[in-house]
Scaffold this motif. Sequence first.
Motif, PDB file in Angstrom:
ATOM      1  N   GLN A  67      21.562   6.852 -23.798  1.00  8.21           N
ATOM      2  CA  GLN A  67      20.123   5.601 -23.682  1.00  8.21           C
ATOM      3  C   GLN A  67      19.389   6.121 -22.839  1.00  8.21           C
ATOM      4  O   GLN A  67      17.700   6.276 -22.751  1.00  8.21           O
ATOM      5  CB  GLN A  67      20.742   4.888 -22.669  1.00  8.21           C
ATOM      6  CG  GLN A  67      21.256   3.419 -23.238  1.00  8.21           C
ATOM      7  CD  GLN A  67      22.308   2.570 -22.481  1.00  8.21           C
ATOM      8  OE1 GLN A  67      22.803   3.127 -21.289  1.00  8.21           O
ATOM      9  NE2 GLN A  67      23.159   2.230 -23.507  1.00  8.21           N
TER      10      GLN A  67
ATOM     11  N   TYR B 297      17.259  -0.089 -21.243  1.00 12.21           N
ATOM     12  CA  TYR B 297      17.793   0.700 -21.925  1.00 12.21           C
ATOM     13  C   TYR B 297      17.955   1.104 -20.437  1.00 12.21           C
ATOM     14  O   TYR B 297      18.977   1.625 -19.626  1.00 12.21           O
ATOM     15  CB  TYR B 297      17.422   2.020 -22.146  1.00 12.21           C
ATOM     16  CG  TYR B 297      16.878   1.895 -23.579  1.00 12.21           C
ATOM     17  CD1 TYR B 297      18.342   1.395 -24.189  1.00 12.21           C
ATOM     18  CD2 TYR B 297      15.885   2.188 -24.191  1.00 12.21           C
ATOM     19  CE1 TYR B 297      17.845   1.196 -25.959  1.00 12.21           C
ATOM     20  CE2 TYR B 297      16.630   2.279 -25.772  1.00 12.21           C
ATOM     21  CZ  TYR B 297      17.560   1.433 -26.604  1.00 12.21           C
ATOM     22  OH  TYR B 297      17.314   1.503 -27.732  1.00 12.21           O
TER      23      TYR B 297
ATOM     24  N   ARG C 160      20.795  -1.010 -18.901  1.00 19.81           N
ATOM     25  CA  ARG C 160      21.684  -0.999 -19.463  1.00 19.81           C
ATOM     26  C   ARG C 160      22.344   0.414 -18.771  1.00 19.81           C
ATOM     27  O   ARG C 160      24.296   0.567 -18.386  1.00 19.81           O
ATOM     28  CB  ARG C 160      22.090  -0.508 -21.017  1.00 19.81           C
ATOM     29  CG  ARG C 160      21.300  -1.756 -22.138  1.00 19.81           C
ATOM     30  CD  ARG C 160      21.441  -1.607 -23.302  1.00 19.81           C
ATOM     31  NE  ARG C 160      21.312  -2.630 -24.034  1.00 19.81           N
ATOM     32  CZ  ARG C 160      20.684  -2.510 -25.164  1.00 19.81           C
ATOM     33  NH1 ARG C 160      20.892  -1.606 -26.047  1.00 19.81           N
ATOM     34  NH2 ARG C 160      20.949  -3.815 -25.937  1.00 19.81           N
TER      35      ARG C 160
ATOM     36  N   ASP D 110      23.884  -0.815 -15.609  1.00 19.46           N
ATOM     37  CA  ASP D 110      25.025  -1.330 -16.620  1.00 19.46           C
ATOM     38  C   ASP D 110      26.149  -0.275 -15.959  1.00 19.46           C
ATOM     39  O   ASP D 110      27.386  -0.366 -15.322  1.00 19.46           O
ATOM     40  CB  ASP D 110      25.525  -2.530 -17.181  1.00 19.46           C
ATOM     41  CG  ASP D 110      24.403  -3.752 -17.549  1.00 19.46           C
ATOM     42  OD1 ASP D 110      24.715  -3.985 -16.654  1.00 19.46           O
ATOM     43  OD2 ASP D 110      23.907  -4.081 -18.277  1.00 19.46           O
TER      44      ASP D 110
END
Length: 220
Positions: free
Chosen positions: A96, A189, A192, A195
């Motif tokens: 990412q 991104y 994420r 995450d």
Amino acid sequence: MRDIFNEQLEQLNSDLVEMGTLIGQVIRMTVEALVDKDIEKAKKVIRFEDQIDRQEKTIENLCLKLLLQQQPVASDFTQISAALKMITDMERIGDQSADISQILIGMAGQPYIKKLDHIQAMANETTRMVFKSIDAYVKKDLELAKEVILQDDIVDNLFLIIKHELIDLINENTENGEQATDLLMIGKYFERIGDHATNIAEWVIFSITGKHDDIDKITE
């Protein structure tokens, strides 16, 4: 035999920390490339992908060797299983970061349509989350891992702010649409990455407690 196994476990820890440190550096470089519009730094981030992939394979092979050639007790099995999960999230963070860098290269030469205050805050927050999750693993620090999980709400809230700001800019002037979409993808991104840092923290908790509950249970 157990002495050899312990040495290999130590090597696993060392390799994990090395990969985590590299991932943290790559995210930091990505943030710098974004803020400074540094295309060469963005290209450097992309070149790190192969190194990250190699480190993932090295750790994966060591984990499989420990599982297949040795006889791990339950606590060892928990640690090795957590390591396998953690490197998957680390590798995706690398992917990412490279995706963000590709977008930056495509935006080369364009002035930003808005100040990057919230995007930079979000990027810095995710960077801290990654470093803290690795630090929690090294120190076997349950509370630090829980802190990382709670930080994910901050990142999610910042992304919502960014999304609404960019929608407003498109509504004001449709010519903002292309870059607004790029900036929204960059924000996504980073969300994420947050995450994945959360996932790493959850696997750190699993490596310490042997339990992998949902976030509400982990942080209660």
